[in-house]
Design an enzyme around this catalytic site. Structure first.
Site, PDB file in Angstrom:
ATOM      1  N   LYS A 131       0.807  -1.227   0.000  1.00  0.00           N
ATOM      2  CA  LYS A 131       0.000   0.000   0.000  1.00  0.00           C
ATOM      3  C   LYS A 131       0.841   1.279   0.000  1.00  0.00           C
ATOM      4  O   LYS A 131       2.036   1.269   0.304  1.00  0.00           O
ATOM      5  CB  LYS A 131      -0.974  -0.006   1.182  1.00  0.00           C
ATOM      6  N   ARG A 141      -4.010 -10.050   4.667  1.00  0.00           N
ATOM      7  CA  ARG A 141      -4.417 -10.011   3.252  1.00  0.00           C
ATOM      8  C   ARG A 141      -3.257  -9.478   2.404  1.00  0.00           C
ATOM      9  O   ARG A 141      -2.853  -8.331   2.582  1.00  0.00           O
ATOM     10  CB  ARG A 141      -5.647  -9.090   3.128  1.00  0.00           C
TER      11      ARG A 141
HETATM   12  C1  YH5 Z   1      -8.064  -4.084   3.196  1.00  0.00           C
HETATM   13  O1  YH5 Z   1      -7.137  -3.463   3.750  1.00  0.00           O
HETATM   14  N1  YH5 Z   1      -7.727  -3.349   0.783  1.00  0.00           N
HETATM   15  S1  YH5 Z   1      -8.169  -3.037  -1.903  1.00  0.00           S
HETATM   16  C2  YH5 Z   1      -3.502   0.447  -2.942  1.00  0.00           C
HETATM   17  C3  YH5 Z   1      -2.262  -0.114  -3.188  1.00  0.00           C
HETATM   18  C4  YH5 Z   1      -2.039  -1.463  -2.971  1.00  0.00           C
HETATM   19  C5  YH5 Z   1      -3.065  -2.252  -2.522  1.00  0.00           C
HETATM   20  C6  YH5 Z   1      -0.471   0.316  -4.637  1.00  0.00           C
HETATM   21  N2  YH5 Z   1      -9.476  -4.466  -0.019  1.00  0.00           N
HETATM   22  C7  YH5 Z   1      -8.335  -4.004   1.804  1.00  0.00           C
HETATM   23  O2  YH5 Z   1      -5.244  -3.726  -1.538  1.00  0.00           O
HETATM   24  N3  YH5 Z   1     -10.223  -5.480   2.058  1.00  0.00           N
HETATM   25  C8  YH5 Z   1      -8.459  -3.635  -0.303  1.00  0.00           C
HETATM   26  O3  YH5 Z   1      -1.280   0.738  -3.606  1.00  0.00           O
HETATM   27  C9  YH5 Z   1      -9.417  -4.713   1.304  1.00  0.00           C
HETATM   28  N4  YH5 Z   1      -8.910  -4.855   3.941  1.00  0.00           N
HETATM   29  C10 YH5 Z   1      -9.962  -5.537   3.373  1.00  0.00           C
HETATM   30  N5  YH5 Z   1     -10.740  -6.285   4.181  1.00  0.00           N
HETATM   31  C11 YH5 Z   1      -6.779  -1.936  -1.723  1.00  0.00           C
HETATM   32  C12 YH5 Z   1      -5.434  -2.567  -1.845  1.00  0.00           C
HETATM   33  C13 YH5 Z   1      -4.325  -1.712  -2.309  1.00  0.00           C
HETATM   34  C14 YH5 Z   1      -4.531  -0.359  -2.523  1.00  0.00           C
END
Ligand code: YH5
Length: 282
Positions: free
Chosen positions: A222, A256
Site C-alpha cells: 500500500k 491479506r
Molecule cells: C483491506 O485493507 N484493501 S483493496 C492500494 C495499493 C495497494 C493495494 C499500490 N481491499 C483491503 O489492496 N479489504 C483492499 O497501492 C481490502 N482490507 C480488506 N478487508 C486496496 C489494496 C491496495 C490499494
C-alpha cells in the site's frame, strides 16, 4: 480459540492465516480475451494456494484511492466465472471483495464463503445476503469514499474512533441476524487515513483485538510505504512483511496480501514467538 463459521465449514484461526489477493480487473490480467483472463486468474489462485494461502479474496473493482467506479454488470462478469471455477477446482475458502449487495449475492450463489465489504454492510440489503447464504463477513472501517478518501482524512483520536465504528457495525450485523461467530473486523489501513493514522492503528491493534473478534489486516504494497520509504509499488514487499509480522505479534488472525509465500513464512515465525511467550509467562 478463534475460528470463523462459514457455509459448510469452520476455518480455524488457532494459527494466523494468509488471504491471497486475486484481482480480476482488466489491468491485472490484460486483454487476451475472456478465457485467457479466467485461466490467468485460476493459475494465480493455484499458485497462492500452493504457497499456503487459506483464503482467496476475489475482487473485480479496484478500491485504490482515486480509482474509478466499475459498473455492476462488469463487476459481475469479472468475478462470477472466477468464483465458480475456484469453487469447482479447489477446496479453498473463497472471499468476495465488494460493497455491492448484488455482487455479494451472485458471488455467494457461485460459491463464495466470506463477504469482504469495505463498507461494512452499509448498503441496503447487504446483511440480508450474508444471512441468506450463511456467509461470514469482514467489516472494514473507511472514512469517506474511495474516490476522495485520501483528500483530508481527519480524526480527533483515530484508534478509539475506528474501534467505535467497528463496534457499531457489529451491532448492526448482529441485529440483522448475523452471528458473532461469522464476523471478522478490519481497521481499513489506507482507507481515509494519513500515514500517521495508519501507524497509530498498526501500533494499537490490541485495542481492536479487545473487541473479541478475529482481526484482518491488509497493508500489502500500500501507499503508506511510498510515504514512509519512497518506494515504488513493486519494492514494498519487505516493509509489507514487517507489518505482517508485527500484526500477528499483536494477535491479528488474517493477513491479506499479494505475496503469499514470504508472508506465510513471516507470520509462522511471528506466531511461533508469540506462542513461546505465552508458554514462558504462564
Ligand atoms: C483491506 O485493507 N484493501 S483493496 C492500494 C495499493 C495497494 C493495494 C499500490 N481491499 C483491503 O489492496 N479489504 C483492499 O497501492 C481490502 N482490507 C480488506 N478487508 C486496496 C489494496 C491496495 C490499494
Amino acid at each position: 480459540m478463534q475460528s470463523i463459521e462459514l457455509p459448510g465449514r469452520t476455518l480455524s484461526l488457532a494459527d494466523p492465516v494468509v488471504m491471497g489477493i486475486l484481482n480480476v480487473t482488466p489491468d491485472s490480467f490484460s486483454d487476451g480475451g475472456r478465457y485467457r483472463a479466467l485461466d490467468a486468474a485460476l493459475r494465480q489462485a493455484e499458485r497462492m494456494l500452493n504457497e499456503g494461502a487459506a483464503i482467496i479474496d476475489v475482487g473485480g473493482e479496484s478500491t485504490r484511492p482515486g480509482a474509478d467506479p466499475v459498473p455492476l454488470q462488469q463487476e459481475l462478469d469479472r468475478v462470477v466465472p472466477v468464483i465458480e471455477a475456484l469453487a469447482s477446482r479447489f477446496d479453498c475458502v473463497i472471499s468476495i471483495d465488494t460493497f455491492k449487495p448484488a455482487v455479494m449475492d451472485a458471488a455467494c450463489a457461485a460459491g463464495a464463503h466470506l463477504i469482504n465489504d469495505i463498507q461494512a454492510l452499509e448498503r441496503d440489503g447487504a446483511a440480508q445476503v450474508a444471512i441468506r447464504y450463511g456467509a461470514a463477513v469482514c467489516l472494514m472501517h473507511m472514512q469517506g469514499q474511495p474516490q476522495t478518501m485520501q483528500h483530508q482524512p481527519q480524526y480527533s483520536r483515530v484508534v478509539p474512533e475506528v474501534a467505535a465504528y467497528l463496534l457499531e457495525r457489529v451491532a448492526h450485523a448482529t441485529a440483522a441476524g448475523i452471528d458473532r461467530s461469522r464476523i471478522v473486523l478490519d481497521p481499513g489501513i489506507g482507507f481515509g487515513k494519513t500515514l500517521q493514522h495508519n501507524l497509530e492503528l498498526l501500533a494499537c491493534l490490541d485495542t481492536l483485538i479487545e473487541l473479541g473478534l478475529p482481526l484482518l489486516i491488509g497493508v500489502s504494497r500500500k501507499s503508506m510505504f511510498k510515504q514512509l520509504l519512497d518506494l515504488p509499488v513493486e519494492e514494498r514487499l519487505y516493509a509489507s512483511l514487517a507489518v505482517a509480522g508485527l500484526s500477528v505479534w499483536q494477535g491479528a488472525s488474517i493477513i491479506r496480501v499479494h505475496d503469499v509465500r514470504p508472508t506465510v513464512e513471516t507470520i509462522k515465525t511471528a506466531a511461533a514467538i508469540r506462542q513461546a511467550r505465552e508458554q514462558a509467562i504462564r
